[in-house]
Design a protein around this motif. Structure first.
Motif, short mmCIF file in Angstrom:
data_model
loop_
_atom_site.label_atom_id
_atom_site.label_comp_id
_atom_site.label_asym_id
_atom_site.label_seq_id
_atom_site.Cartn_x
_atom_site.Cartn_y
_atom_site.Cartn_z
N ILE B 21 33.81 -3.51 88.92
CA ILE B 21 34.60 -2.96 90.03
C ILE B 21 33.46 -2.28 91.19
O ILE B 21 33.52 -2.31 92.47
CB ILE B 21 35.76 -2.09 89.88
N ALA B 24 31.15 -4.71 92.91
CA ALA B 24 32.10 -5.22 93.89
C ALA B 24 32.50 -4.52 95.11
O ALA B 24 32.21 -4.78 96.39
CB ALA B 24 33.31 -5.94 93.40
N LEU B 25 32.44 -3.15 94.97
CA LEU B 25 32.89 -2.30 95.90
C LEU B 25 31.66 -2.18 96.95
O LEU B 25 31.68 -2.23 98.15
CB LEU B 25 33.47 -1.02 95.40
N MET B 28 30.83 -5.08 99.04
CA MET B 28 32.13 -5.12 100.21
C MET B 28 31.78 -3.93 101.25
O MET B 28 32.44 -3.97 102.07
CB MET B 28 33.39 -5.00 99.63
N PHE B 30 31.44 -0.74 100.70
CA PHE B 30 32.15 0.90 100.30
C PHE B 30 30.76 1.57 99.78
O PHE B 30 30.41 1.21 98.63
CB PHE B 30 33.19 0.67 99.55
N GLY B 32 28.89 4.89 98.79
CA GLY B 32 29.09 6.39 97.73
C GLY B 32 30.00 6.23 96.89
O GLY B 32 30.51 7.12 96.51
N VAL B 33 30.26 4.91 96.28
CA VAL B 33 31.17 4.86 94.95
C VAL B 33 29.75 5.04 93.75
O VAL B 33 29.26 4.07 93.40
CB VAL B 33 31.70 3.52 94.72
N GLU B 34 29.96 6.10 93.25
CA GLU B 34 29.02 6.49 92.13
C GLU B 34 29.25 5.95 90.83
O GLU B 34 28.41 5.66 89.95
CB GLU B 34 28.59 7.94 92.14
N GLY B 35 30.54 6.02 90.57
CA GLY B 35 30.90 5.34 89.15
C GLY B 35 32.34 5.08 89.10
O GLY B 35 33.24 5.54 90.07
N VAL B 36 32.66 4.18 88.35
CA VAL B 36 34.32 3.68 88.14
C VAL B 36 34.51 3.45 86.76
O VAL B 36 33.63 2.85 86.03
CB VAL B 36 34.47 2.31 88.93
N ARG B 37 35.70 3.82 86.27
CA ARG B 37 35.88 3.84 84.83
C ARG B 37 37.58 3.13 85.12
O ARG B 37 38.20 3.62 85.85
CB ARG B 37 36.24 5.04 83.99
N GLN B 38 37.93 2.12 84.25
CA GLN B 38 38.96 1.57 84.47
C GLN B 38 39.79 1.62 83.09
O GLN B 38 39.25 1.53 82.07
CB GLN B 38 38.90 -0.01 84.59
#
Lengths: 75, 75
Positions: B21, B24-25, B28, B30, B32-38
């Motif tokens: 994710i 992908a962000l 696209m 975006f 400044g998305v430094e980390g994602v946890r789902q």
């Protein structure tokens, strides 16, 4: 900064995964589980200054399928 | 009554879905998305009088894999 996005199937959309959990809990002896819905939670670690509007854009374009899912943002 | 259970991978456990994710962000546009946890969120519709202890039992025995996942209950 952190943001948390909850993505759930809309009401009326069948949720076979939730239904499987409900059934499994019942057969394990947990009574009184009347319904189960499963969704996703996505925790985003964002640069400071990212607006809720930008997170909503992420949801609309990638994180949720808005035909069948609704999302909720916590910042 | 309703209960909501959040199940997240523990810190230190690789989360390839979150990483996908994040990637992908980024692609696209975006920034400044430094980390994602789902993780998962499970909404339970319970008979009145079900205790938080019982919901914790459901988590331990079915809803979470406590080797790699932590859970949090909201009632």
């Amino acid at each position: 900064m952190k943001a948390r996005v909850h993505v759930m199937l809309k009401n009326g959309v069948l949720d076979p995964q939730g239904e499987a959990i409900r059934h499994a809990l019942g057969s394990m002896g947990f009574d009184g589980v009347e319904g189960v819905r499963q969704g996703k939670v996505i925790e985003l670690d964002l640069a400071d200054g990212t607006s809720e509007e930008q997170v909503a854009q992420m949801c609309e374009r990638l994180l949720a399928n808005t035909v069948i899912e609704s999302y909720r943002i916590e910042m």
